[in-house]
Design an enzyme around this catalytic site. Structure first.
Site, PDB file in Angstrom:
ATOM      1  CE  LYS A  21      29.182  37.493  27.602  1.00 16.97           C
ATOM      2  NZ  LYS A  21      29.510  37.401  26.188  1.00 16.97           N
ATOM      3  CB  SER A  22      30.184  30.880  27.037  1.00 15.16           C
ATOM      4  OG  SER A  22      31.039  31.974  26.908  1.00 15.16           O
ATOM      5  NE  ARG A  26      29.722  27.650  23.179  1.00 17.73           N
ATOM      6  CZ  ARG A  26      30.229  28.882  23.195  1.00 17.73           C
ATOM      7  NH1 ARG A  26      29.613  29.852  23.825  1.00 17.73           N
ATOM      8  NH2 ARG A  26      31.365  29.155  22.564  1.00 17.73           N
ATOM      9  NE  ARG A 121      33.400  42.233  18.944  1.00 18.00           N
ATOM     10  CZ  ARG A 121      33.054  41.382  19.904  1.00 18.00           C
ATOM     11  NH1 ARG A 121      31.910  41.550  20.548  1.00 18.00           N
ATOM     12  NH2 ARG A 121      33.830  40.379  20.210  1.00 18.00           N
ATOM     13  CD  GLN A 167      32.457  35.325  20.062  1.00 18.08           C
ATOM     14  OE1 GLN A 167      32.783  36.016  19.095  1.00 18.08           O
ATOM     15  NE2 GLN A 167      32.009  35.850  21.188  1.00 18.08           N
ATOM     16  CG  ASP A 313      35.645  37.025  27.829  1.00 17.54           C
ATOM     17  OD1 ASP A 313      36.010  37.707  26.847  1.00 17.54           O
ATOM     18  OD2 ASP A 313      34.837  36.088  27.734  1.00 17.54           O
ATOM     19  NE  ARG A 344      36.291  43.896  26.714  1.00 20.56           N
ATOM     20  CZ  ARG A 344      35.537  42.806  26.756  1.00 20.56           C
ATOM     21  NH1 ARG A 344      36.109  41.603  26.734  1.00 20.56           N
ATOM     22  NH2 ARG A 344      34.221  42.900  26.829  1.00 20.56           N
ATOM     23  NE  ARG A 386      33.651  39.710  29.378  1.00 16.44           N
ATOM     24  CZ  ARG A 386      32.763  38.903  29.945  1.00 16.44           C
ATOM     25  NH1 ARG A 386      32.531  38.948  31.236  1.00 16.44           N
ATOM     26  NH2 ARG A 386      32.086  38.039  29.199  1.00 16.44           N
TER      27      ARG A 386
END
Ligand code: S3P
Length: 426
Positions: A21-22, A26, A121, A167, A313, A344, A386
């Site tokens: 995903k990361s 990018r 967030r 990020q 994560d 979380r 997750r």
């Protein structure tokens, strides 16, 4: 959607995983502002990475999503166009935070927001450095999405990150592409370095000295053909599943093994997990290989200090493993977990308790004693991908059938998760 998960007899066979995903975010962003046609194989199938493509399209980039590749027709550093409406980052913190870096350098204003979870967030962590660079950004209550970004001709800065966040680091580096001169970001601890690697691949000039990363502004970026390695954070669910269920032996092929991410494998090995890494190769600066895991009793461990950002994560699924380990798991210095897709610490603790597992919650972590059994329970993703996947894994080792409410949350990073799980579970 409710998923029913029965106890597993083994987790065995071989699987491949969707692209990281990361890295996908990018590559897509850099492809859009590079000159020429970028082709990406194994682009993440998750909704988050589709949100990035949606935003880039709204910024005037032509993108084709084909069965075997994503094709991005880059328009160069100055090729983005003013969008007609608010950009939708969906559930994706990476999308809003990284794209804001690019948007801060545009000659037009933009508005970017997302879903209910994203709207809670904190964005002040990117607003501050971008304001120092000269952009004007307004946010709901001064720190929450949607963001109204008034781009400007940016100034380079030398910025010490107050929080360890890839990020935020990436946001400042991407804004640095639009600043005349050299922008430097200093990290308190090392975080994933996919932005630095990808920038070099696309032709940017990035220098790293210890934990200071510098980029030269106004580079000419050129299109690339790249394959995204499998997502190690998605692999984590399968690794823990195989470790938990006796008789398991699972091969996960083509997984990203970037050293800023692979602390997971070292951590598991330090607990006594039987894990072997095979066929390692490097491509476009990113390591990838196959990971073979076999059921093993694990000792337990402590996640604290610099290890927290390397495992950020994976902590939900490691908490599940911790409860079944000999000595349990302690997590400290991890207040960042409270500002992820859900809090979380709270959502992990709630589901563990539903399983009949004891857990002690602290402001910045948790303590999960070991040698605990999981009873059959109704579990909930709380809308967090997750959490859905971590507790589907716990359910495999439970004493009876479990239900995961709102299991569709998994689609944010891994839409094929439940199907792949069924493929390897007996
Ligand atoms: C990500 C960085 C991490 C991580 C997220 C993806 C990235 O967030 O939790 O899933 O791609 O840079 P932070 O950098 O905010 O910790």
């Amino acid at each position: 959607m409710r998923e029913r998960i029965s106890p597993a007899r083994s987790v065995s066979g071989s699987i491949t995983l969707p692209g990281d995903k990361s890295i996908s975010h990018r590559y897509a962003i850099l492809g859009a502002i590079a000159e020429g046609t970028t082709r990406l194989r194994n682009y993440s199938t998750g909704a988050d990475c589709a949100s990035t493509l949606g935003c880039l399209r709204a910024l005037g980039i032509d993108i084709e999503v084909r069965a075997d590749e994503v094709v991005i027709h880059g328009r160069g550093l100055d090729g983005l166009r003013e969008p007609a409406a608010t950009l939708d980052a969906g559930n994706s913190g990476s999308t809003i935070r990284m794209l804001s870096g690019i948007l801060a350098g545009q000659p037009f204003p933009t508005r970017i927001g997302g879903d209910e979870s994203l709207s809670r967030r904190p964005m002040d962590r990117i607003m501050k450095p971008l304001a120092e660079m000269g952009a004007r950004i307004e946010a709901r209550n001064g720190r929450y999405p949607p963001l109204e970004i008034r781009g400007a001709k940016l100034r380079p800065i030398d910025y010490a990150l107050p929080v360890a966040s890839a990020q935020v680091k990436s946001c400042v580096l991407l804004a640095g592409l639009y600043a005349e001169g050299r922008t430097t970001v200093r990290e308190p601890v090392a975080t994933r370095d996919h932005t630095e690697i990808a920038l070099r691949e696309f032709g940017g000039s990035v220098e790293t000295a210890g934990r200071a990363i510098s980029i030269e502004g106004r580079p000419r970026l050129s299109a690339r053909e790249l394959a995204v390695p499998g997502d190690l954070s998605s692999a984590a669910f399968f690794l823990v599943a195989a470790l938990l269920v006796p008789g398991s032996r699972l091969l996960i092929q083509g997984v990203g093994l970037n050293p800023t991410r692979s602390a997971l494998l070292d951590f598991l090995a330090s607990m006594g997990a039987r894990i072997r890494i095979l066929n390692v190769a490097q491509s476009a600066g990113e390591l990838a290989g196959d990971v073979l895991v076999e059921h093993s009793p694990v000792k337990g461990g402590v996640i604290e200090k610099a290890l927290v950002s390397s495992l950020i994560d994976e902590i939900p699924v490691l908490a599940v493993l911790g409860a079944a380990s000999d000595e349990g798991l302690v997590v400290r210095d991890a207040a960042e977990l409270r500002v992820k897709e859900t809090d979380r610490i709270a959502t992990v603790a709630e589901n563990l308790r539903r399983l009949g597992v004891q857990v002690e919650v602290t402001p910045d972590g948790m303590r999960v004693p070991g040698r605990q059994r999981f009873r059959a329970a109704d579990l909930d993703s709380f809308g967090d991908h997750r959490i859905a996947m971590a507790f589907a894994v716990a359910a495999l080792a439970a004493e009876g059938e479990c239900v995961i409410e709102s299991a569709e949350a998994a689609c944010v990073s891994f839409p094929e998760f439940f199907q792949k799980l069924r493929q390897v579970v007996e």
